[in-house]
Design an enzyme around this catalytic site. Structure first.
Site, PDB file in Angstrom:
ATOM      1  CB  ALA A   1     -31.856   2.717 -53.281  1.00  0.00           C
TER       2      ALA A   1
ATOM      3  CE1 TYR B   1     -25.338   2.978 -60.388  1.00  0.00           C
ATOM      4  CE2 TYR B   1     -27.132   4.474 -61.093  1.00  0.00           C
ATOM      5  CZ  TYR B   1     -25.904   4.415 -61.031  1.00  0.00           C
ATOM      6  OH  TYR B   1     -24.891   5.427 -61.221  1.00  0.00           O
TER       7      TYR B   1
ATOM      8  CG  LEU C   1     -30.315   3.930 -75.321  1.00  0.00           C
ATOM      9  CD1 LEU C   1     -31.175   2.918 -75.578  1.00  0.00           C
ATOM     10  CD2 LEU C   1     -30.742   5.342 -75.289  1.00  0.00           C
TER      11      LEU C   1
ATOM     12  NE  ARG D   1     -33.536   0.010 -66.753  1.00  0.00           N
ATOM     13  CZ  ARG D   1     -32.482   0.900 -67.089  1.00  0.00           C
ATOM     14  NH1 ARG D   1     -32.661   2.148 -66.720  1.00  0.00           N
ATOM     15  NH2 ARG D   1     -31.491   0.716 -67.928  1.00  0.00           N
TER      16      ARG D   1
ATOM     17  CB  VAL E   1     -37.035   0.955 -77.969  1.00  0.00           C
ATOM     18  CG1 VAL E   1     -37.681   1.920 -77.311  1.00  0.00           C
ATOM     19  CG2 VAL E   1     -35.895   1.255 -78.748  1.00  0.00           C
TER      20      VAL E   1
ATOM     21  CE  LYS F   1     -23.114   6.676 -57.755  1.00  0.00           C
ATOM     22  NZ  LYS F   1     -21.599   6.421 -57.745  1.00  0.00           N
TER      23      LYS F   1
ATOM     24  CG  HIS G   1     -37.884   2.858 -67.752  1.00  0.00           C
ATOM     25  ND1 HIS G   1     -37.963   2.494 -69.066  1.00  0.00           N
ATOM     26  CD2 HIS G   1     -36.632   3.580 -67.544  1.00  0.00           C
ATOM     27  CE1 HIS G   1     -37.224   2.941 -69.613  1.00  0.00           C
ATOM     28  NE2 HIS G   1     -36.505   3.657 -68.853  1.00  0.00           N
TER      29      HIS G   1
ATOM     30  CB  ALA H   1     -14.859   2.131 -57.902  1.00  0.00           C
TER      31      ALA H   1
ATOM     32  CB  THR I   1     -25.970   9.163 -60.781  1.00  0.00           C
ATOM     33  OG1 THR I   1     -27.036   9.103 -61.613  1.00  0.00           O
ATOM     34  CG2 THR I   1     -26.438   8.196 -59.321  1.00  0.00           C
ATOM     35  CG  ASP I   2     -29.259  12.390 -63.460  1.00  0.00           C
ATOM     36  OD1 ASP I   2     -28.950  11.026 -63.519  1.00  0.00           O
ATOM     37  OD2 ASP I   2     -29.751  12.874 -64.563  1.00  0.00           O
ATOM     38  CD  GLU I   3     -30.288   6.434 -62.990  1.00  0.00           C
ATOM     39  OE1 GLU I   3     -30.581   5.454 -62.158  1.00  0.00           O
ATOM     40  OE2 GLU I   3     -29.665   6.002 -64.164  1.00  0.00           O
TER      41      GLU I   3
HETATM   42  P1  NAD Z   1     -18.587   1.484 -65.408  1.00  0.00           P
HETATM   43  O1  NAD Z   1     -19.417   0.490 -65.247  1.00  0.00           O
HETATM   44  O2  NAD Z   1     -18.147   1.784 -66.977  1.00  0.00           O
HETATM   45  O3  NAD Z   1     -17.119   1.368 -64.653  1.00  0.00           O
HETATM   46  C1  NAD Z   1     -17.237   1.130 -63.291  1.00  0.00           C
HETATM   47  C2  NAD Z   1     -15.780   0.732 -62.995  1.00  0.00           C
HETATM   48  O4  NAD Z   1     -15.459   0.541 -61.638  1.00  0.00           O
HETATM   49  C3  NAD Z   1     -15.183  -0.538 -63.619  1.00  0.00           C
HETATM   50  O5  NAD Z   1     -13.872  -0.221 -64.140  1.00  0.00           O
HETATM   51  C4  NAD Z   1     -15.132  -1.615 -62.560  1.00  0.00           C
HETATM   52  O6  NAD Z   1     -14.288  -2.659 -62.692  1.00  0.00           O
HETATM   53  C5  NAD Z   1     -14.974  -0.823 -61.396  1.00  0.00           C
HETATM   54  N1  NAD Z   1     -15.426  -1.274 -60.100  1.00  0.00           N
HETATM   55  C6  NAD Z   1     -16.388  -1.881 -59.956  1.00  0.00           C
HETATM   56  N2  NAD Z   1     -16.492  -2.201 -58.623  1.00  0.00           N
HETATM   57  C7  NAD Z   1     -15.261  -2.016 -58.057  1.00  0.00           C
HETATM   58  C8  NAD Z   1     -15.040  -2.371 -56.640  1.00  0.00           C
HETATM   59  N3  NAD Z   1     -15.348  -3.073 -55.894  1.00  0.00           N
HETATM   60  N4  NAD Z   1     -13.584  -2.058 -56.626  1.00  0.00           N
HETATM   61  C9  NAD Z   1     -13.023  -1.346 -57.574  1.00  0.00           C
HETATM   62  N5  NAD Z   1     -13.428  -0.947 -58.866  1.00  0.00           N
HETATM   63  C10 NAD Z   1     -14.569  -1.469 -58.990  1.00  0.00           C
HETATM   64  O7  NAD Z   1     -19.076   2.788 -64.843  1.00  0.00           O
HETATM   65  P2  NAD Z   1     -19.314   4.505 -65.385  1.00  0.00           P
HETATM   66  O8  NAD Z   1     -20.317   4.529 -66.356  1.00  0.00           O
HETATM   67  O9  NAD Z   1     -18.060   4.759 -65.891  1.00  0.00           O
HETATM   68  O10 NAD Z   1     -19.497   5.104 -64.215  1.00  0.00           O
HETATM   69  C11 NAD Z   1     -18.705   5.603 -63.055  1.00  0.00           C
HETATM   70  C12 NAD Z   1     -19.342   6.518 -61.983  1.00  0.00           C
HETATM   71  O11 NAD Z   1     -19.896   7.354 -62.459  1.00  0.00           O
HETATM   72  C13 NAD Z   1     -20.299   5.385 -61.321  1.00  0.00           C
HETATM   73  O12 NAD Z   1     -19.919   5.762 -60.069  1.00  0.00           O
HETATM   74  C14 NAD Z   1     -21.510   5.875 -61.676  1.00  0.00           C
HETATM   75  O13 NAD Z   1     -22.702   5.810 -60.657  1.00  0.00           O
HETATM   76  C15 NAD Z   1     -21.279   7.245 -61.979  1.00  0.00           C
HETATM   77  N6  NAD Z   1     -22.146   7.895 -63.017  1.00  0.00           N
HETATM   78  C16 NAD Z   1     -22.247   7.413 -64.360  1.00  0.00           C
HETATM   79  C17 NAD Z   1     -22.980   7.943 -65.283  1.00  0.00           C
HETATM   80  C18 NAD Z   1     -23.037   7.321 -66.759  1.00  0.00           C
HETATM   81  O14 NAD Z   1     -23.898   7.911 -67.592  1.00  0.00           O
HETATM   82  N7  NAD Z   1     -22.358   6.406 -66.707  1.00  0.00           N
HETATM   83  C19 NAD Z   1     -23.839   9.313 -65.105  1.00  0.00           C
HETATM   84  C20 NAD Z   1     -23.480   9.917 -63.741  1.00  0.00           C
HETATM   85  C21 NAD Z   1     -22.848   9.380 -62.744  1.00  0.00           C
HETATM   86  O1  DAU Z   2     -28.569   9.470 -65.367  1.00  0.00           O
HETATM   87  C1  DAU Z   2     -27.245   8.853 -64.882  1.00  0.00           C
HETATM   88  C2  DAU Z   2     -27.251   7.231 -65.010  1.00  0.00           C
HETATM   89  O2  DAU Z   2     -27.277   7.195 -66.433  1.00  0.00           O
HETATM   90  C3  DAU Z   2     -25.993   6.821 -64.291  1.00  0.00           C
HETATM   91  O3  DAU Z   2     -26.108   6.877 -62.982  1.00  0.00           O
HETATM   92  C4  DAU Z   2     -25.906   5.292 -64.634  1.00  0.00           C
HETATM   93  O4  DAU Z   2     -24.791   4.762 -64.133  1.00  0.00           O
HETATM   94  C5  DAU Z   2     -25.951   4.883 -66.256  1.00  0.00           C
HETATM   95  O5  DAU Z   2     -26.031   3.752 -66.439  1.00  0.00           O
HETATM   96  C6  DAU Z   2     -27.198   5.345 -66.821  1.00  0.00           C
HETATM   97  O6  DAU Z   2     -28.431   4.823 -66.360  1.00  0.00           O
HETATM   98  P1  DAU Z   2     -29.671   4.741 -67.557  1.00  0.00           P
HETATM   99  O7  DAU Z   2     -30.667   3.691 -66.786  1.00  0.00           O
HETATM  100  O8  DAU Z   2     -30.378   6.162 -67.659  1.00  0.00           O
HETATM  101  O9  DAU Z   2     -29.082   4.335 -68.613  1.00  0.00           O
HETATM  102  P2  DAU Z   2     -29.091   3.080 -69.725  1.00  0.00           P
HETATM  103  O10 DAU Z   2     -27.861   3.498 -70.865  1.00  0.00           O
HETATM  104  O11 DAU Z   2     -29.216   1.829 -69.064  1.00  0.00           O
HETATM  105  O12 DAU Z   2     -30.534   3.408 -70.134  1.00  0.00           O
HETATM  106  C7  DAU Z   2     -30.795   4.551 -70.857  1.00  0.00           C
HETATM  107  C8  DAU Z   2     -32.285   4.660 -71.200  1.00  0.00           C
HETATM  108  O13 DAU Z   2     -32.512   3.663 -72.146  1.00  0.00           O
HETATM  109  C9  DAU Z   2     -33.251   4.247 -70.078  1.00  0.00           C
HETATM  110  O14 DAU Z   2     -34.407   4.903 -70.315  1.00  0.00           O
HETATM  111  C10 DAU Z   2     -33.428   2.807 -70.498  1.00  0.00           C
HETATM  112  C11 DAU Z   2     -33.492   2.703 -71.802  1.00  0.00           C
HETATM  113  N1  DAU Z   2     -32.845   1.428 -72.647  1.00  0.00           N
HETATM  114  C12 DAU Z   2     -31.660   1.015 -72.176  1.00  0.00           C
HETATM  115  C13 DAU Z   2     -31.354  -0.176 -72.764  1.00  0.00           C
HETATM  116  C14 DAU Z   2     -29.870  -0.789 -72.260  1.00  0.00           C
HETATM  117  C15 DAU Z   2     -33.631   0.945 -73.607  1.00  0.00           C
HETATM  118  O15 DAU Z   2     -34.592   1.334 -74.021  1.00  0.00           O
HETATM  119  N2  DAU Z   2     -33.296  -0.305 -74.139  1.00  0.00           N
HETATM  120  C16 DAU Z   2     -31.889  -0.807 -73.720  1.00  0.00           C
HETATM  121  O16 DAU Z   2     -31.766  -1.839 -74.017  1.00  0.00           O
END
Ligand code: NAD
Ligand code: DAU
Length: 339
Positions: free
Chosen positions: A155, A153, A193, A276, A209, A157, A279, A82, A125-127
């Site tokens: 920070a 975000y 993205l 962004r 983009v 995490k 970025h 979450a 996350t790797d971020e």
């Molecule tokens: P997401 O935004 O799709 O889902 C987040 C979920 O958490 C949602 O269902 C939301 O309703 C729930 N949530 C938010 N606040 C809440 C709260 N206060 N209490 C209970 N539930 C709550 O996110 P995701 O992309 O599935 O990411 C999940 C986890 O993985 C996150 O912790 C994110 O930091 C981490 N992560 C994501 C990625 C990625 O590429 N998406 C990569 C590495 C790590």
């Molecule tokens: O690295 C893991 C992270 O990856 C997770 O911790 C985050 O929760 C997840 O959202 C994701 O973060 P990014 O910022 O890398 O993902 P996003 O899909 O938002 O963007 C990917 C790249 O694409 C980023 O360099 C920004 C760019 N982008 C994104 C959007 C939404 C665009 O160029 N255009 C766009 O409209």
């Protein structure tokens, strides 16, 4: 074995629930989700009637409600997905990121302490490592790379990760942390993205983009991430961090072009927009530790994964179209309003 999965109505959490119910049909899985804009209960429809599954609409910051659930279910393992997860939203309004990502993590860990939970796993996350320069392809994030977050975000995490390690050292809470690179696959919310580009391209809308499009992300198919977490919660060493990623670095522009090709859409839809703020340039994971300790390797190649993903969005238009229209927000009311 009872496993709490927080954030299970979101992208990775839902994929993890499906994965766990398949891999461990005898486990009880309890999903805790507040159903923010990113949570979509209809995603969990296929498992709602599974007797080993329970959904609880609970905010992880709500200590009383969380303790109540621990009391009722006495979980063996907690996996905390979450979070507020979208970088762009954190730049607009950081506050909820601090609340959910840091304070919510604290409440979940306090509950684990109070009820003697055997494993608390933090999905990070790797971020948290910040970014790498484009001109140093020899550099990767290892578990020893210092925390150096860039966005509100990342920070938040990073703050959560520090609290997790503090609970390990101070209270001996049995914790593990995974730091994964960018995931992609089914049920990815169409603000990120890949799903955004697929949805826009199908509607012949511009494909925005950011900046020069040369920022690099290290993409991993979501099921490979789920398998990594399953391995860590069962076999990972307590107090350890595991990086998860598959050496699959791609620039944003090359991904958008690939999606255009897959969908037979013209590249003229691509529109460069303002970058962004702050970025991050490049992310790249060194997965040596999880490979050597737990035998994990990614199984899905990007060429196959992106094809599967595009096909999933074509076959499941209703799932993302109701998100784009906002209709999905009514689903909980419709299903639970009168219960
Ligand atoms: P997401 O935004 O799709 O889902 C987040 C979920 O958490 C949602 O269902 C939301 O309703 C729930 N949530 C938010 N606040 C809440 C709260 N206060 N209490 C209970 N539930 C709550 O996110 P995701 O992309 O599935 O990411 C999940 C986890 O993985 C996150 O912790 C994110 O930091 C981490 N992560 C994501 C990625 C990625 O590429 N998406 C990569 C590495 C790590
Ligand atoms: O690295 C893991 C992270 O990856 C997770 O911790 C985050 O929760 C997840 O959202 C994701 O973060 P990014 O910022 O890398 O993902 P996003 O899909 O938002 O963007 C990917 C790249 O694409 C980023 O360099 C920004 C760019 N982008 C994104 C959007 C939404 C665009 O160029 N255009 C766009 O409209």
């Amino acid at each position: 074995m009872t496993v709490f999965v927080t954030g299970g109505a979101g992208f990775i959490g839902a994929n993890f629930i499906f994965y766990m119910l398949r891999q461990h049909p005898d486990y009880r899985i309890v999903c805790i989700d507040k159903l923010t804009y990113a949570g979509n209960l209809s995603t969990l429809e296929p498992v709602m009637s599974n007797p080993n599954f329970r959904f609880a609409k609970v905010d992880i910051c709500d200590r009383e409600a969380v303790y109540q659930l621990f009391e009722e279910e006495n979980p063996d393992i907690v996996v905390n997905f979450a979070a507020e997860s979208h970088v762009d939203r954190s730049i607009e309004d950081p506050e909820i990121f601090l609340r959910t990502n840091i304070l919510g993590t604290q409440v979940m860990m306090d509950a684990c302490r109070k009820f003697g939970t055997k494993r608390y796993h933090q999905v990070s996350t790797d971020e948290v490592y910040g970014d790498l320069p484009l001109d140093r392809p020899d550099l990767f994030f290892t578990e020893q790379t210092p925390i150096h977050a860039s966005s509100p975000y990342s920070a938040s995490k990073a703050g959560a990760d520090l609290m997790v390690m503090a609970y390990y050292r101070t209270y001996g809470l049995p914790v593990t942390i995974s730091r994964c690179s960018n995931n992609y696959g089914p049920y990815h919310f169409p603000e990120k993205l890949i799903p955004l580009m697929i949805a826009n391209a199908l509607a012949d809308k511009p494909l925005p983009v950011y900046g020069d499009g040369l920022n690099v992300r290290d993409w991993l198919y979501v099921e490979d991430h789920c398998r990594a977490i399953d391995l860590i919660i069962h076999n990972g060493r307590v107090g350890e961090v595991y990086n998860v990623g598959g050496h699959n670095e791609m620039s944003n522009i090359s991904i958008v072009r690939m999606i255009c090709r897959e969908l037979g859409k013209p590249e003229s839809l691509i529109t460069y927009v303002t970058d962004r703020k702050g970025h991050d340039r490049r992310y790249a994971i060194d997965p040596t530790k999880i490979h050597s300790e737990l035998g994990w390797l990614p199984e899905t190649k990007f060429e196959d994964g992106i094809k599967k993903t595009v096909k999933w969005y074509l076959d499941n238009r209703q799932w993302w179209e109701t998100i784009v229209s906002g209709e999905y927000r009514n689903y909980y009311e419709k299903m639970y309003g009168n219960r």
